[in-house]
Design a protein around this motif. Structure first.
Motif, PDB file in Angstrom:
ATOM      1  N   ARG A   1      41.957  53.529  48.118  1.00  0.00           N
ATOM      2  CA  ARG A   1      40.620  53.284  47.551  1.00  0.00           C
ATOM      3  C   ARG A   1      39.611  54.235  48.188  1.00  0.00           C
ATOM      4  NH1 ARG A   1      39.991  49.086  43.520  1.00  0.00           N
ATOM      5  NH2 ARG A   1      41.990  48.025  43.425  1.00  0.00           N
ATOM      6  N   PHE A   2      39.343  55.314  47.490  1.00  0.00           N
ATOM      7  CA  PHE A   2      38.419  56.332  47.996  1.00  0.00           C
ATOM      8  C   PHE A   2      36.979  56.126  47.505  1.00  0.00           C
ATOM      9  CE2 PHE A   2      42.278  58.895  48.786  1.00  0.00           C
ATOM     10  CZ  PHE A   2      41.924  59.636  49.907  1.00  0.00           C
ATOM     11  N   GLY A   3      36.778  55.196  46.562  1.00  0.00           N
ATOM     12  CA  GLY A   3      35.513  55.173  45.823  1.00  0.00           C
ATOM     13  C   GLY A   3      34.288  54.673  46.568  1.00  0.00           C
ATOM     14  N   LEU A   4      33.146  55.228  46.169  1.00  0.00           N
ATOM     15  CA  LEU A   4      31.870  54.608  46.533  1.00  0.00           C
ATOM     16  C   LEU A   4      31.725  53.344  45.692  1.00  0.00           C
ATOM     17  CD1 LEU A   4      29.498  57.737  46.466  1.00  0.00           C
ATOM     18  CD2 LEU A   4      30.290  56.502  48.497  1.00  0.00           C
ATOM     19  N   VAL A   5      32.476  53.356  44.596  1.00  0.00           N
ATOM     20  CA  VAL A   5      32.422  52.250  43.642  1.00  0.00           C
ATOM     21  C   VAL A   5      33.829  51.682  43.501  1.00  0.00           C
ATOM     22  CG1 VAL A   5      31.922  51.641  41.242  1.00  0.00           C
ATOM     23  CG2 VAL A   5      30.526  53.377  42.413  1.00  0.00           C
ATOM     24  N   ASP A   6      33.936  50.370  43.631  1.00  0.00           N
ATOM     25  CA  ASP A   6      35.219  49.687  43.504  1.00  0.00           C
ATOM     26  C   ASP A   6      35.544  49.490  42.023  1.00  0.00           C
ATOM     27  OD1 ASP A   6      37.158  47.273  44.581  1.00  0.00           O
ATOM     28  OD2 ASP A   6      36.042  46.648  42.808  1.00  0.00           O
ATOM     29  N   ILE A   7      36.800  49.706  41.666  1.00  0.00           N
ATOM     30  CA  ILE A   7      37.225  49.457  40.285  1.00  0.00           C
ATOM     31  C   ILE A   7      38.174  48.268  40.277  1.00  0.00           C
ATOM     32  CG2 ILE A   7      38.459  50.380  38.283  1.00  0.00           C
ATOM     33  CD1 ILE A   7      36.193  52.144  38.636  1.00  0.00           C
ATOM     34  N   ASN A   8      37.892  47.341  39.399  1.00  0.00           N
ATOM     35  CA  ASN A   8      38.847  46.263  39.143  1.00  0.00           C
ATOM     36  C   ASN A   8      39.742  46.763  38.001  1.00  0.00           C
ATOM     37  OD1 ASN A   8      40.117  44.102  37.867  1.00  0.00           O
ATOM     38  ND2 ASN A   8      38.584  42.650  38.606  1.00  0.00           N
ATOM     39  N   TYR A   9      41.014  47.026  38.306  1.00  0.00           N
ATOM     40  CA  TYR A   9      41.869  47.674  37.307  1.00  0.00           C
ATOM     41  C   TYR A   9      42.327  46.728  36.195  1.00  0.00           C
ATOM     42  CZ  TYR A   9      41.840  51.816  40.246  1.00  0.00           C
ATOM     43  OH  TYR A   9      41.439  52.928  40.954  1.00  0.00           O
ATOM     44  N   LYS A  10      41.955  45.447  36.316  1.00  0.00           N
ATOM     45  CA  LYS A  10      42.263  44.533  35.198  1.00  0.00           C
ATOM     46  C   LYS A  10      41.115  44.528  34.191  1.00  0.00           C
ATOM     47  CE  LYS A  10      45.535  41.456  37.353  1.00  0.00           C
ATOM     48  NZ  LYS A  10      45.223  41.173  38.772  1.00  0.00           N
ATOM     49  N   THR A  11      39.906  44.479  34.723  1.00  0.00           N
ATOM     50  CA  THR A  11      38.741  44.354  33.826  1.00  0.00           C
ATOM     51  C   THR A  11      37.977  45.682  33.677  1.00  0.00           C
ATOM     52  OG1 THR A  11      37.341  43.811  35.707  1.00  0.00           O
ATOM     53  CG2 THR A  11      38.389  41.962  34.582  1.00  0.00           C
ATOM     54  N   TYR A  12      38.272  46.633  34.544  1.00  0.00           N
ATOM     55  CA  TYR A  12      37.555  47.914  34.616  1.00  0.00           C
ATOM     56  C   TYR A  12      36.087  47.743  34.988  1.00  0.00           C
ATOM     57  CZ  TYR A  12      41.917  49.618  33.020  1.00  0.00           C
ATOM     58  OH  TYR A  12      43.248  49.877  32.950  1.00  0.00           O
ATOM     59  N   LYS A  13      35.787  46.614  35.589  1.00  0.00           N
ATOM     60  CA  LYS A  13      34.419  46.381  36.102  1.00  0.00           C
ATOM     61  C   LYS A  13      34.191  47.269  37.305  1.00  0.00           C
ATOM     62  CE  LYS A  13      31.753  42.700  34.785  1.00  0.00           C
ATOM     63  NZ  LYS A  13      32.412  41.578  34.109  1.00  0.00           N
ATOM     64  N   ARG A  14      32.997  47.807  37.391  1.00  0.00           N
ATOM     65  CA  ARG A  14      32.589  48.626  38.526  1.00  0.00           C
ATOM     66  C   ARG A  14      31.757  47.769  39.486  1.00  0.00           C
ATOM     67  NH1 ARG A  14      35.524  51.485  34.972  1.00  0.00           N
ATOM     68  NH2 ARG A  14      34.968  53.688  34.811  1.00  0.00           N
ATOM     69  N   ARG A  15      32.008  47.949  40.796  1.00  0.00           N
ATOM     70  CA  ARG A  15      31.191  47.252  41.789  1.00  0.00           C
ATOM     71  C   ARG A  15      30.798  48.253  42.873  1.00  0.00           C
ATOM     72  NH1 ARG A  15      31.979  45.177  46.553  1.00  0.00           N
ATOM     73  NH2 ARG A  15      34.206  45.563  46.432  1.00  0.00           N
ATOM     74  N   VAL A  16      29.488  48.415  43.029  1.00  0.00           N
ATOM     75  CA  VAL A  16      28.989  49.408  43.988  1.00  0.00           C
ATOM     76  C   VAL A  16      29.183  48.885  45.411  1.00  0.00           C
ATOM     77  CG1 VAL A  16      26.930  50.636  44.776  1.00  0.00           C
ATOM     78  CG2 VAL A  16      27.330  50.318  42.330  1.00  0.00           C
ATOM     79  N   ARG A  17      29.808  49.690  46.253  1.00  0.00           N
ATOM     80  CA  ARG A  17      30.057  49.257  47.631  1.00  0.00           C
ATOM     81  C   ARG A  17      28.812  49.457  48.508  1.00  0.00           C
ATOM     82  NH1 ARG A  17      35.867  51.551  46.937  1.00  0.00           N
ATOM     83  NH2 ARG A  17      36.969  49.585  46.699  1.00  0.00           N
ATOM     84  N   THR A  18      28.771  48.752  49.624  1.00  0.00           N
ATOM     85  CA  THR A  18      27.636  48.872  50.548  1.00  0.00           C
ATOM     86  C   THR A  18      27.516  50.296  51.083  1.00  0.00           C
ATOM     87  OG1 THR A  18      28.029  46.596  51.147  1.00  0.00           O
ATOM     88  CG2 THR A  18      26.613  47.843  52.618  1.00  0.00           C
ATOM     89  N   SER A  19      28.650  50.923  51.366  1.00  0.00           N
ATOM     90  CA  SER A  19      28.620  52.303  51.877  1.00  0.00           C
ATOM     91  C   SER A  19      27.895  53.214  50.883  1.00  0.00           C
ATOM     92  CB  SER A  19      30.043  52.815  52.107  1.00  0.00           C
ATOM     93  OG  SER A  19      30.802  52.699  50.915  1.00  0.00           O
TER      94      SER A  19
END
Ligand code: FCB
Length: 411
Positions: A378-396
């Motif tokens: 998981r390299f993202g600034l943004v987390d991906i839920n691979y079931k729903t493809y929802k984006r969640r912005v991380r605190t970092s």
């Protein structure tokens, strides 16, 4: 106070195959189907969701964004160019521009059209010709909206993984082919460099800035013994600078075929070799556990100060540098922020020492398909839920956003 210049480029990077999904005409896709080990499938569905993703980047105060064009979409069959896909990338770039995100556009990021690979890929002497034909099609159409171009992403990694270690398609283990591919890639870059400049001139556009994205790594001699020092020195010259040097040999009328140097920095290698033999010098790695450092979730050492050494070394080329990738895969988001903070600190040190750094692009905006490692890292600034493809912005990401907004690095 650690303050970066006003016009500094701040943002994140992605690559088409890793985020778009369903790149069915790429050699990687066919390789996935054949080997059945991993499947990129929908990836992040960025092909459809790019506007949403760029909104996130803008809301995080980014002012630049690196993407890549998927050659296999543009030219799914040899010589048959898709105007529909071209329009897609034009839309993507305009979507960036509308949000004041400066596009940094990569023409080749590891994947090839399947037809190209069938013809021998980059080992084929005609590979450069094919690449230039594709590049011309793209650059002519996008030149009005793009200033920064990366021709080839991480040539050294591509060559080693695909032609020496045999872990990526076409899974060759041939030093002879690897040498051929290196020469073809260097030539392809130099020719594309010229072509891009020619197109901008013809269209009376401001001269573009063209580079490669070179993967660099810190080579640290273990216990400072002479043989380790020699090996670390040689690896630095070969791995970090070898391709740049090769490209420089393709200069014309003493004009450098690079307008800036794009570098991707992640990690270090601790060098401990058995003896002065070629095999040891080239390949031995130290697995000694004495020198504990923090690692990312793939086990790569985290070594921010190595970036300073490399940036200082690049001074000899007298070119601006862009950090085209730097990032960490981790389940611990605090560690991600620390990683970003520490690397930015050393970048700033290098700038104080006179290195001209023009931008920093974190890898990656989104969690994504990490090649043969699949979706786990998981390299993202943004987390991906691979079931729903929802984006969640991380605190970092939010902490990094403050730096992007103010240019000031504070914890
Ligand atoms: C680099 C690649 C990029 C991504 C990161 C983690 O080597 O350019 O596509 O995989 O590593």
């Amino acid at each position: 106070m650690i303050k970066f210049p006003k016009n500094f480029l701040w943002g994140a990077a992605t690559s088409s195959y890793q985020v778009e999904g369903n790149n069915k005409n790429a050699d990687w896709w066919q390789w996935e189907k054949r080997t059945g080990k991993i499947q990129s499938g929908n990836a992040c569905r960025h092909y459809e969701l790019y506007e949403e993703d760029f909104d996130i980047a803008r809301n995080l105060s980014h002012n630049a964004h690196r993407i890549s064009i998927e050659w296999s979409r543009i030219e799914p069959k040899e010589g048959k160019f898709s105007h529909k896909e071209l329009q897609h990338y034009l839309d993507v770039i305009l979507a960036l521009r509308r949000r004041n995100l400066e596009p940094v556009v990569t023409l080749h990021h590891f994947t090839n059209p399947a037809w190209f690979s069938k013809k021998g890929g980059w080992a084929n002497l005609r590979s450069t010709k094919y690449f230039l034909r594709y590049s011309e099609f793209i650059v002519k159409a996008l030149s009005k909206h793009v200033h920064y171009w990366i021709t080839i992403n991480e040539p050294t990694i591509y060559i080693s993984h695909a032609y020496i270690f045999g872990v990526w398609p076409p899974q060759e283990k041939s030093l002879i082919k690897a040498a051929q591919v290196e020469e073809n890639l260097a030539f392809a870059h130099a020719q594309a460099y010229r072509l891009i400049h020619k197109i901008y001139k013809k269209f009376k556009l401001l001269a573009p800035a063209v580079s490669i994205a070179q993967n660099v790594m810190a080579f640290v001699p273990f216990a400072n013994s002479p043989k380790n020092r020699v090996a670390a020195y040689l690896r630095d010259k070969a791995y970090n600078l070898g391709f740049i040097e090769r490209v420089m040999h393709h200069n014309i009328l003493r004009r450098k075929p690079l307008d800036f140097i794009g570098i991707n920095y992640y990690s270090r290698q601790m060098v401990s070799v058995k003896d002065f033999g070629i095999g040891s010098m080239a390949m031995d790695v130290c697995y000694d556990k004495h020198h504990r450092v923090a690692k990312n979730s793939l086990g790569w050492d985290i070594y921010p100060q190595g970036l300073l050494d490399i940036l200082l070394e690049l001074k000899t080329y007298d070119l601006p540098v862009m950090i085209t990738e730097n990032g960490i895969c981790t389940a611990n988001d605090n560690q991600r922020w620390k990683y970003i903070y520490d690397h930015l600190k050393y970048i700033h040190c290098a700038m104080e020492e006179g290195v001209v750094v023009i931008g920093y692009l974190y890898w990656s905006l989104l969690d994504n398909f990490e090649w043969d490692k699949g979706f786990k890292p998981r390299f993202g600034l943004v987390d991906i839920n691979y079931k729903t493809y929802k984006r969640r912005v991380r605190t970092s990401a939010k902490k990094f956003a403050k730096v992007c907004k103010t240019g000031i690095l504070a914890r």
